[in-house]
Write a protein that holds these residues in place. Structure first.
Motif, short mmCIF file in Angstrom:
data_model
loop_
_atom_site.label_atom_id
_atom_site.label_comp_id
_atom_site.label_asym_id
_atom_site.label_seq_id
_atom_site.Cartn_x
_atom_site.Cartn_y
_atom_site.Cartn_z
N ALA A 137 0.83 -1.21 0.00
CA ALA A 137 0.00 0.00 0.00
C ALA A 137 0.87 1.26 0.00
N LEU A 138 1.94 1.24 0.80
CA LEU A 138 2.82 2.40 0.88
C LEU A 138 3.53 2.64 -0.44
N GLN A 139 3.97 1.57 -1.08
CA GLN A 139 4.64 1.71 -2.37
C GLN A 139 3.73 2.34 -3.41
N ARG A 140 2.48 1.91 -3.45
CA ARG A 140 1.55 2.47 -4.44
C ARG A 140 1.23 3.93 -4.11
N SER A 141 1.10 4.26 -2.85
CA SER A 141 0.84 5.66 -2.48
C SER A 141 2.02 6.55 -2.87
N LEU A 142 3.23 6.09 -2.56
CA LEU A 142 4.41 6.87 -2.90
C LEU A 142 4.57 7.00 -4.42
N GLY A 143 4.23 5.93 -5.13
CA GLY A 143 4.32 5.98 -6.59
C GLY A 143 3.40 7.03 -7.17
N PHE A 254 -8.30 11.58 -13.88
CA PHE A 254 -6.96 11.08 -13.56
C PHE A 254 -6.41 11.77 -12.32
N LEU A 255 -6.68 13.07 -12.19
CA LEU A 255 -6.21 13.80 -11.01
C LEU A 255 -6.86 13.27 -9.74
N VAL A 256 -8.16 13.00 -9.80
CA VAL A 256 -8.88 12.47 -8.64
C VAL A 256 -8.29 11.12 -8.23
N ASN A 257 -8.06 10.26 -9.20
CA ASN A 257 -7.49 8.94 -8.91
C ASN A 257 -6.11 9.06 -8.28
N THR A 258 -5.27 9.93 -8.83
CA THR A 258 -3.90 10.07 -8.33
C THR A 258 -3.88 10.60 -6.91
N VAL A 259 -4.67 11.63 -6.64
CA VAL A 259 -4.68 12.23 -5.31
C VAL A 259 -5.18 11.25 -4.26
N ILE A 260 -6.26 10.53 -4.57
CA ILE A 260 -6.81 9.58 -3.60
C ILE A 260 -5.84 8.44 -3.34
N CYS A 261 -5.25 7.90 -4.39
CA CYS A 261 -4.29 6.80 -4.21
C CYS A 261 -3.08 7.25 -3.41
N ALA A 262 -2.65 8.50 -3.62
CA ALA A 262 -1.47 9.00 -2.91
C ALA A 262 -1.75 9.25 -1.43
N THR A 263 -2.96 9.72 -1.11
CA THR A 263 -3.25 10.12 0.27
C THR A 263 -3.91 9.04 1.11
N LEU A 264 -4.70 8.16 0.48
CA LEU A 264 -5.49 7.20 1.24
C LEU A 264 -5.02 5.76 1.09
N GLY A 265 -3.97 5.53 0.32
CA GLY A 265 -3.53 4.16 0.07
C GLY A 265 -3.20 3.38 1.33
N ALA A 324 -11.44 3.11 -5.39
CA ALA A 324 -11.60 2.31 -4.18
C ALA A 324 -11.21 0.85 -4.44
N GLY A 325 -11.63 0.33 -5.59
CA GLY A 325 -11.26 -1.04 -5.96
C GLY A 325 -9.75 -1.19 -6.11
N GLU A 326 -9.11 -0.18 -6.67
CA GLU A 326 -7.66 -0.21 -6.84
C GLU A 326 -6.96 -0.24 -5.49
N LEU A 327 -7.44 0.56 -4.54
CA LEU A 327 -6.82 0.61 -3.21
C LEU A 327 -6.99 -0.72 -2.47
N ALA A 332 -3.40 -6.25 -1.81
CA ALA A 332 -3.72 -7.65 -1.48
C ALA A 332 -3.16 -8.60 -2.53
N SER A 333 -3.32 -8.25 -3.79
CA SER A 333 -2.83 -9.11 -4.87
C SER A 333 -1.31 -9.18 -4.86
N GLY A 334 -0.65 -8.04 -4.66
CA GLY A 334 0.81 -8.03 -4.63
C GLY A 334 1.38 -8.83 -3.48
N ALA A 335 0.82 -8.64 -2.27
CA ALA A 335 1.30 -9.39 -1.11
C ALA A 335 1.02 -10.87 -1.26
N LEU A 336 -0.09 -11.21 -1.88
CA LEU A 336 -0.43 -12.62 -2.11
C LEU A 336 0.60 -13.28 -3.02
N SER A 337 1.04 -12.58 -4.06
CA SER A 337 2.04 -13.15 -4.96
C SER A 337 3.38 -13.31 -4.25
N GLN A 338 3.74 -12.36 -3.40
CA GLN A 338 5.00 -12.47 -2.66
C GLN A 338 4.97 -13.65 -1.69
#
Length: 420
Positions: A137-143, A254-265, A324-327, A332-338
């Motif tokens: 989650a932190l990686q995606r927010s920082l990205g 796109f701006l809405v998606n970026t801001v939400i993913c960055a702040t709420l991830g 919301a679905g992306e967050l 979950a999918s990334g951690a599951l693969s790891q």
């Protein structure tokens, strides 16, 4: 806030490097064609063709990077790719001729395509349990935050410096990769794999191919990943050509998606771990939100509101559901693969998983735009069906994976460690 405290040695160096890397990428990603046109002086059609060809060739670097990780450790490969990307961008202002640009574009594409799989393997080397979910989650927010910051910096450089601003952005981007490499040096080394252990378990992609539960996970993620491309590939054309919205408003989504993913991830990721008992169910829940969002876009394309405000409100509402679905899905999918990857073959497994993202982004531009020319609702219906099937497969694979892989571990109380 507990999620900001380091949980393992070198965490601050790792996440700072991720943020700097994303910021550097934000300097050129939104303007890639124009960026290279101003830096190299070559024509846009030539640049577009070279970037397409080199991008397709570079897909082959992903499995090679997986082998290198298993052989040399993720940290060494991570450092190599940082230096490769930094050197390539530092040389782009010198690429006034087509052959030079093609070579540099290929090297850059190799580094860009291979790096995500290497980073996932590196995170898996350093953390375990719920910290993997937190880092996803932190990686995606920082990205997202870094991408937005880089775009803003590039806009300022171009506005102030004109054509020179593009060249400055190239050098700044190169510097960001070198700085990220220096930070990566401050993280702990990769676990040492002895020659005896490699001889006993040499590993190969044939073993990955025989792991049916993991391949199911990869295919399910590919189906859901198709929907991630809709914001950049499909929505801008759909909004202007099918809904007849002004072009200036399409960037709002796109701006809405970026801001939400960055702040709420990170907060949403922590909430998900308390609401879902397994990672697979969380990933399926995120896929279900994608289905709702894409069906909403198809419905909006059926009614096609005449008022721009209504059309924009409908698009933003669908984007909010998708975000919301992306967050929920991505960490979950990334951690599951790891967790599903054997440590001695983690590089190959992460490379196979990364191919699900790479292929999704490679296939969707032509596929979605072709469907859009027939009917504006068709691509959304396809994405909804793919996300639905992906979520179902996520639920089914839960039965085939070990319990400690799919279930969220209970967070063990631990004292914060001093960052390396």
């Amino acid at each position: 806030m507990s999620f900001l405290r380091p949980h393992f040695p070198g965490e601050r160096a790792l996440i700072t490097g991720i943020a700097i890397d994303a910021t550097g990428s934000g300097l050129y990603v939104p303007f890639s064609l124009v960026f290279f046109h101003h830096v190299t002086g070559l024509s846009l059609p030539v640049i577009g063709l070279v970037l397409t060809i080199t991008g397709l060739i570079a897909i082959g670097a992903v499995p090679v990077a997986g082998v290198a990780v298993d052989r040399f450790g993720a940290r060494r490969v991570q450092l190599f790719l940082y230096v490769l990307r930094g050197a390539s961008f530092a040389c782009f202002p010198l690429a006034a001729h087509l052959p030079t640009f093609a070579v540099l574009a290929l090297l850059t594409a190799i580094g860009t395509r291979a790096f995500p799989a290497v980073l996932q393997a590196r995170i898996a080397e350093l953390v375990e349990g719920t910290d993997r979910d937190r880092m996803q989650a932190l990686q995606r927010s920082l990205g997202n935050a870094g991408l937005g910051a880089g775009t803003l910096i590039a806009s300022i450089l171009i506005a102030v410096g004109g054509d020179t601003g593009y060249v400055i952005a190239a050098f700044v981007n190169a510097g960001s990769f070198f700085l990220a490499a220096l930070l990566a040096l401050r993280t702990p080394p990769s676990p040492v794999v002895s020659a005896k252990a490699r001889a006993e378990n040499p590993g190969s992609y044939r073993l990955v191919g025989r792991d049916r539960p993991f391949l199911t996970l990869v295919f399910a993620n590919f189906l859901v990943a198709l929907g991630y491309t809709s914001l950049t590939v499909l929505l801008p054309i759909y909004s202007t050509d099918w809904l007849h919205m002004p072009e200036g408003l399409t960037g709002t989504a796109f701006l809405v998606n970026t801001v939400i993913c960055a702040t709420l991830g990170v907060p949403v990721g922590a909430l998900v771990r308390t609401r879902f008992s397994t990672r697979s169910r969380a990933a399926a829940g995120g896929a279900a939100m994608f289905v709702v969002a894409f069906l909403g876009q198809a419905a909006l394309g059926t009614f096609r509101p005449e008022h721009v405000s209504l059309a924009l409100a409908g698009v933003i509402a669908c984007v909010l559901v998708m975000t919301a679905g992306e967050l929920v899905h991505s960490p979950a999918s990334g951690a599951l693969s790891q967790a599903a990857a054997p440590p001695e073959m983690r590089g190959r497994y992460m490379a196979a998983f990364q191919l699900s993202w790479t292929l999704a982004y490679a296939l969707t531009p032509s596929l979605l735009t072709s469907l859009l020319t027939v009917d504006g609702r068709l691509p959304w219906l396809l994405l909804a069906a793919a996300a639905l099937l992906g979520g179902v497969l996520m639920m089914r694979v839960e039965r085939s994976l070990p319990d400690d892989v799919v279930r969220y571990p209970r967070p063990a109380p631990s004292k914060p460690v001093t960052a390396a």
